[in-house]
Design an enzyme around this catalytic site. Sequence first.
Site, PDB file in Angstrom:
ATOM      1  N   GLU A 147       0.797  -1.184   0.050  1.00 13.42           N
ATOM      2  CA  GLU A 147      -0.047  -0.515  -0.098  1.00 13.42           C
ATOM      3  C   GLU A 147       0.789   1.747  -0.129  1.00 13.42           C
ATOM      4  OE1 GLU A 147      -3.080   0.102   3.061  1.00 13.42           O
ATOM      5  OE2 GLU A 147      -4.142   2.120   2.370  1.00 13.42           O
ATOM      6  N   HIS A 206      -7.630   0.745  -2.714  1.00 17.92           N
ATOM      7  CA  HIS A 206      -8.739   1.379  -1.604  1.00 17.92           C
ATOM      8  C   HIS A 206      -9.708   2.226  -2.031  1.00 17.92           C
ATOM      9  CE1 HIS A 206      -6.654  -0.182   2.560  1.00 17.92           C
ATOM     10  NE2 HIS A 206      -8.097  -1.051   2.468  1.00 17.92           N
ATOM     11  N   ARG A 212     -11.515  10.741   5.268  1.00 27.26           N
ATOM     12  CA  ARG A 212     -11.782   9.526   5.521  1.00 27.26           C
ATOM     13  C   ARG A 212     -13.224   9.112   5.890  1.00 27.26           C
ATOM     14  NH1 ARG A 212      -6.261   6.635   6.863  1.00 27.26           N
ATOM     15  NH2 ARG A 212      -6.924   5.176   5.185  1.00 27.26           N
ATOM     16  N   GLU A 241     -12.610   2.085   2.647  1.00 31.60           N
ATOM     17  CA  GLU A 241     -12.193   2.411   3.754  1.00 31.60           C
ATOM     18  C   GLU A 241     -12.888   3.743   4.823  1.00 31.60           C
ATOM     19  OE1 GLU A 241      -7.549   0.988   5.287  1.00 31.60           O
ATOM     20  OE2 GLU A 241      -8.391   2.890   3.728  1.00 31.60           O
TER      21      GLU A 241
HETATM   22 MN    MN Z   1      -5.860   2.731   2.858  1.00 31.14          MN
END
Ligand code: MN
Length: 288
Positions: A147, A206, A212, A241
Amino acid sequence: MNQLGIHALVWVGGWSAEECERAIAATAEAGYDFIEVPLLDPARVDAGYTAGVLERHRLGVTASLGLGADTDISSEDPAVVTRGEALLNDALAAARDMGSRYLCGVIHSAMTKYMQPATERGIDNAVAALSRLAERARASDMTLGLEVVNRYESNVLNTAGQAMSLLERIGAANVTVHLDTYHMNIEEGSFTAAVRHCGNRLGYVHIGESHRGYLGSGSIDFDEFFRALVASGYGGPIAFESFSSAVVDPVLSNRLGVWRNLWSDGVDLATHARAFIETGLKAARRAQ
Ligand code: MN
């Protein structure tokens, strides 16, 4: 068609039998294809039990983790690297036993704010450890996703370009790039260029907003990202996410800096996100 999934932390902050049941039932109920289970501490996850619950709900699974400072395989300290490799091996086994074909996340360095740049010797250590992990993964027909995260969460991989260079050094076909829109929004010059740069080495995605929280309520240009994904022919997993102080994992939430309450109704958030991603991909396909 891409499989759509959701990170377990939208539902639960741990993985007791009750939390496992609740998270998997809620994920299936919201219409997702898979749940992403965090394996920061694989000993906390009963993989066999989880596999049974997944089967009952006919749900797929993936797994992710971020290494800690004491398990950092990009460290110059051989003892720390050894601990990190042991953790990754445990996580790989747990992922496999749950039925996951993926292990992704910040598995190349510690998921933390470094106070110095990565060193050459440290990167060499990470490359060697990931090469060995890739071989183990291949034996179970599994794929690793490295990631790419922002500068406050790693000093090893902050851009897709860096990830592609690291992949070249590792030289294993089952090691892929794992991109995350939340991090890309901070570090990449362009969503399109970053996705194009990865080409067919993009293995996991993601989807996260700039804060977020709810998709579409932040500043990320998802139209551009979805069009780039479609143009690249990406057919792999896409996981949503989102993190809020409403659901707290004592380890993960603090490492991610989840200090604010961005939502409290996980069902509403998850249902909305799934529709948002599906609609975005559909529109991107039409645009093409
Ligand atoms: Mn992530």
